[in-house]
Design an enzyme around this catalytic site. Structure first.
Site, PDB file in Angstrom:
ATOM      1  N   GLU A  51       0.812  -1.229   0.000  1.00 59.47           N
ATOM      2  CA  GLU A  51       0.000   0.000   0.000  1.00 59.47           C
ATOM      3  C   GLU A  51       0.838   1.269   0.000  1.00 59.47           C
ATOM      4  O   GLU A  51       0.458   2.282  -0.575  1.00 59.47           O
ATOM      5  CB  GLU A  51      -0.960   0.015   1.193  1.00 59.47           C
ATOM      6  CG  GLU A  51      -2.092  -1.001   1.105  1.00 59.47           C
ATOM      7  CD  GLU A  51      -1.715  -2.333   1.730  1.00 59.47           C
ATOM      8  OE1 GLU A  51      -0.519  -2.543   2.015  1.00 59.47           O
ATOM      9  OE2 GLU A  51      -2.614  -3.170   1.940  1.00 59.47           O
ATOM     10  N   PHE A 113     -11.510  -7.067  13.700  1.00 53.78           N
ATOM     11  CA  PHE A 113     -10.436  -7.541  12.833  1.00 53.78           C
ATOM     12  C   PHE A 113     -10.072  -6.471  11.807  1.00 53.78           C
ATOM     13  O   PHE A 113     -10.948  -5.887  11.184  1.00 53.78           O
ATOM     14  CB  PHE A 113     -10.868  -8.836  12.131  1.00 53.78           C
ATOM     15  CG  PHE A 113      -9.825  -9.325  11.153  1.00 53.78           C
ATOM     16  CD1 PHE A 113      -8.584  -9.753  11.601  1.00 53.78           C
ATOM     17  CD2 PHE A 113     -10.078  -9.342   9.796  1.00 53.78           C
ATOM     18  CE1 PHE A 113      -7.618 -10.174  10.706  1.00 53.78           C
ATOM     19  CE2 PHE A 113      -9.118  -9.773   8.898  1.00 53.78           C
ATOM     20  CZ  PHE A 113      -7.882 -10.190   9.357  1.00 53.78           C
ATOM     21  N   GLN A 114      -8.798  -6.229  11.664  1.00 56.93           N
ATOM     22  CA  GLN A 114      -8.266  -5.214  10.749  1.00 56.93           C
ATOM     23  C   GLN A 114      -8.852  -3.830  10.997  1.00 56.93           C
ATOM     24  O   GLN A 114      -9.047  -3.056  10.071  1.00 56.93           O
ATOM     25  CB  GLN A 114      -8.452  -5.639   9.280  1.00 56.93           C
ATOM     26  CG  GLN A 114      -7.561  -6.820   8.915  1.00 56.93           C
ATOM     27  CD  GLN A 114      -7.406  -7.010   7.422  1.00 56.93           C
ATOM     28  OE1 GLN A 114      -8.305  -6.746   6.661  1.00 56.93           O
ATOM     29  NE2 GLN A 114      -6.234  -7.503   7.005  1.00 56.93           N
ATOM     30  N   LYS A 163     -17.315  -0.424   5.642  1.00 53.55           N
ATOM     31  CA  LYS A 163     -17.821  -1.432   4.713  1.00 53.55           C
ATOM     32  C   LYS A 163     -19.331  -1.297   4.483  1.00 53.55           C
ATOM     33  O   LYS A 163     -19.809  -1.384   3.353  1.00 53.55           O
ATOM     34  CB  LYS A 163     -17.505  -2.831   5.247  1.00 53.55           C
ATOM     35  CG  LYS A 163     -17.856  -3.939   4.263  1.00 53.55           C
ATOM     36  CD  LYS A 163     -17.391  -5.304   4.740  1.00 53.55           C
ATOM     37  CE  LYS A 163     -17.610  -6.339   3.627  1.00 53.55           C
ATOM     38  NZ  LYS A 163     -17.171  -7.683   4.016  1.00 53.55           N
ATOM     39  N   MET A 481      24.531   7.714   1.750  1.00 56.53           N
ATOM     40  CA  MET A 481      24.502   9.002   2.437  1.00 56.53           C
ATOM     41  C   MET A 481      24.778   8.824   3.934  1.00 56.53           C
ATOM     42  O   MET A 481      25.481   9.633   4.538  1.00 56.53           O
ATOM     43  CB  MET A 481      23.148   9.687   2.208  1.00 56.53           C
ATOM     44  CG  MET A 481      23.106  11.133   2.667  1.00 56.53           C
ATOM     45  SD  MET A 481      24.384  12.147   1.884  1.00 56.53           S
ATOM     46  CE  MET A 481      23.482  12.876   0.516  1.00 56.53           C
TER      47      MET A 481
END
Lengths: 574, 182
Positions: A51, A113-114, A163, A481
């Site tokens: 993502e 959940f999630q 949802k 760097m």
């Protein structure tokens, strides 16, 4: 006229009204209803492999076009993975709309959940965010999100949609107006201030134009050029502003700041007038603030009043869209020209000569060697085939600084990199977004071996969409760097910076079904770049460069910008 | 130095979080914060007192004004404004202390809002310093419980409220530059 539609369908309708043609995302449990509608193909969806890269790709799309980039993730881990990209877009003022799924409204707050508090987490990562509570609220939120993302000082906006809001139905009728009474930004700039600014520009003996990402964001590069030519002022462009004035323009010096050129930093230090256009006097540009441009009065044009006086006091602030301000400023400058032009011609000539002398004293010259490929040499080779016309998406680190020093850009929106946040792993996914948005243009992903390995899964996205991105890995086997700082400031104790076991590039690219090559002979580099560019598809070029090269000039952290370290310490004769 | 900020905000979920976020993300501590609806139920008025470097005061106001839910942010620290605070104090009273408590309460203009055999509930309103003095005075009589409201302030200068007008939807969004084919 209205009809009953699911939230997911309403969302697609709104995206179409915003002219969204494609988005970058990753599906999940709570976004299933939305992906079911996406299946109809009205909005093209690019499936990334993480993502974070969806947001970086949306940024690449936005940075290379000026349009709003769109990314999508599911609830919980999907949304938290977006965070780095959102902060990146916030720091660099990039218009992005992020759509996230959320658990069903009734479950919010139940540690479902999630579930993650996306609205709370992204409060500090976005310009604004929304949690949509019913399908009927989707149109308002989406159109407000696009408006906020693209207008004023652009930035990322997140819309969190549970949802059940995707599934539930509402009568959809297109929203006709947006009303955000608290969202005010002045565009025009104060007429009197603009006039005074023009007067100051003519009166200055040692003016310098300091142009930043605001010039690119506002689409004001032509107006910048007009101004610079009218007052014949030397100009520096920041890391975010490169291409704002063509690199080959006679008034262009280079990038200023920590790894800016000697001439740019000396010019900033000795100027008597700094004309800051869409800049924020970032610490990487100013160095130690109390020693920055001690002789200069400052004109500061920015659309965000917060930036005015935040780091450096502006003697003449102008709050407005830099394009609209320059349109009027250039007219006033032209009006005043006949009366002013000759006034301080001698001083102006001396100033230009001085800058030319600084340039000649310590020019930016790419190191080249017969024995090994110098990183600067590699950048020059990319520049040769680009000719200032290719999009170069850089990662973060040494290669980024060498790119900024040695790549030419004939126009804005070609140099794409993570400026403010410095997010490693940005190069490859942003190149995906840039290539999707610019199918006809050459796109390089110029990445280090560190950042490349952070986003290596996106090779799969590139392969599955046959995006002809030319991935050039500047491979020095180190986190260059950080290693440079350890060498210079930590007694060369190289702690956790060695990246051995880089994969075989030929096999790696081959595993994804496209060609790859490793070069380490400086005689081969030119031909290797040509081969990569000529291949009609993605290409992975792994270039083994001198491992212990440092980026110079360098202003040590906390130093004044005229106190540059110009090169490696000379060996002491015994 | 304490800065008093008056905010007119949209009465929306998350507005308070955004405002306190501006302060907390910079490590500034909130001394007091009050919120309530205005005459227009779609708007709230907040008064925030925050401990801040004087030279950062303008920056805070600009950061607040930048928030989309904030309609107007005003610095009342040095402007013409009335600031008041209220304290509710519960004090235990004995036969010996009752008169003294009531006398002090009267001196500070505090009202008895509850009285039982055990003691009093007192309400004191005024400038923060006066409320503090009142609390100190009542403490002399024994253990007390105090709830302070935090400062509420009203500007005595008329300030023009500048709001953004409605704009057509989907006009300012995508498609400003030429469309790429993708």
């Amino acid at each position: 006229m209205s009809n009953l539609m699911s939230g997911a369908k309403i969302l697609i309708e709104c995206l179409l009204r915003e002219n969204v043609e494609c988005m970058f995302g990753y599906p999940g449990g709570v976004t299933l209803p939305f992906y079911d509608v996406l299946f109809e193909g009205k909005v093209k969806h690019y499936l990334v492999r993480h993502e974070e890269n969806a947001c970086f790709a949306a940024e690449g799309y936005a940075r290379s076009t000026g349009k709003v980039g769109v990314c999508c993730a599911t609830s919980g881990p999907g949304a938290t993975n977006l965070v780095t990209g959102l902060v990146d877009a916030l720091m660099d003022s990039i218009p992005v709309v992020a759509l996230t799924g959320q658990v069903t409204t009734k479950l919010i707050g139940s540690d479902a959940f999630q579930e993650a508090d996306t609205f709370g987490i992204t409060r500090a990562c976005t310009k604004h965010n929304f949690l949509v509570k019913s399908p009927g609220d989707i149109p308002q939120a989406i159109h407000e999100a696009f408006y906020i993302a693209a207008s004023g000082r652009p930035g990322p906006v997140l819309v969190d949609i549970p949802k059940d809001v995707f599934i539930g139905s509402a009568h959809y009728s297109p929203v006709s107006t947006i009303h955000l009474p608290g969202y005010k930004f002045s565009q025009e700039g104060h007429t009197g201030q603009i006039r005074r600014a023009a007067q100051m520009m003519w009166e200055a003996n040692r003016p310098i134009v300091y142009a930043g990402g605001g010039i690119v964001a506002a689409g004001a590069s032509d107006l910048l050029r007009e101004l610079v030519e009218a007052i014949d002022a030397p100009t520096v462009c920041t890391l975010m502003g490169l291409g704002g004035l063509p690199s080959g323009h006679p008034n262009f010096i280079s990038m200023p700041g920590m790894h800016g050129s000697y001439a740019a930093n000396m010019a900033m230090t000795h100027a008597d007038l700094i004309i800051g256009l869409g800049v924020r006097f970032d610490d990487r540009v100013t160095g130690r603030l109390d020693a920055f441009a001690p002789h200069a009065r400052v004109i500061h044009v920015d659309i965000d009043p917060v930036e005015i006086g935040k780091n450096r006091v502006a003697d003449l602030p102008i709050v407005g869209d830099v394009k609209r301000v320059l349109e009027r400023m250039n007219r006033v400058v032209a009006e005043l020209s006949p009366f002013q032009k000759e006034r301080n011609a001698a001083a102006r000539k001396a100033w230009k000569d001085q800058i030319a002398a600084w340039r000649a004293e310590h020019p930016l010259i790419p190191a080249v060697s017969d024995a090994e490929i110098k990183p600067q040499h590699l950048v020059r080779e990319i520049d040769r085939v680009s000719g200032g016309e290719a999009i170069v998406c850089s990662d973060v680190g040494q290669h980024q600084m060498w790119g900024a020093q040695f790549l030419r850009f004939n126009r804005p929106r070609l140099w794409i990199n993570s400026g403010g946040l410095g997010a490693m792993g940005f190069g490859l996914p942003s190149a995906i977004g840039a290539q999707v948005a610019n199918p006809g243009r050459r796109v390089f992903a110029l990445v280090g071996d560190g950042g490349f390995q952070m986003s290596i899964p996106e090779l799969s996205t590139i392969a599955s969409n046959r995006l002809p991105v030319k991935i050039v890995v500047m491979n020095n086997g180190y986190l260059g760097m950080v290693r440079q700082w350890q060498e210079l400031f930590y007694n060369n104790r190289l702690s956790a910076v060695c990246l051995d076991s880089f994969p075989d590039a030929v096999k790696l690219a081959g595993a994804y079904g496209f060609p790859g090559r490793t070069v380490e002979d400086p005689k081969e580099i030119g031909q290797a770049i040509d081969e990569a560019v000529d291949y009609p598809g993605p290409y992975l070029l792994n270039v083994k460069v001198t491992p212990f090269e440092c980026v110079y000039p360098m202003v040590p952290a906390g130093g004044a910008i005229n106190e540059m370290v110009l090169g490696p310490p000379k060996p002491v004769a015994v | 130095m304490l800065q008093t900020i008056s905010l007119l905000v949209e009465n929306k979920p998350g507005a308070l979080m955004r405002i306190t976020g501006v302060l907390s993300s910079r490590g500034w501590n909130i001394d007091s914060l009050t919120v309530a609806r205005t005459i227009d139920p779609a708007q709230s008025r907040m008064t925030i007192v925050v401990d801040i470097d004087p030279e950062l005061r303008r920056q805070v106001i600009k950061q607040m004004n930048k928030l989309i839910n904030v309609l107007q942010a005003t610095d009342l620290t040095e402007s013409l404004a009335v600031c008041r605070e209220m304290a509710l104090v519960r004090v235990r009273a004995t036969a010996e202390t009752r008169t003294g408590i009531l006398k002090d309460a009267e001196m500070y203009g505090a009202r008895v809002v509850d009285a039982t055999g055990d003691g009093f509930g007192l309400e004191c309103t005024g400038p923060a310093e006066k409320v503090e003095e009142f609390i100190d005075a009542i403490r002399n009589f024994g253990d007390i419980d105090v709830t302070r409201s935090g400062i509420v302030a009203v500007s005595m200068e008329s300030r023009k409220l500048r709001l953004a007008p409605p704009i057509p939807a989907a006009a300012a969004g995508n498609g400003a530059e030429e469309l790429p084919s993708c």
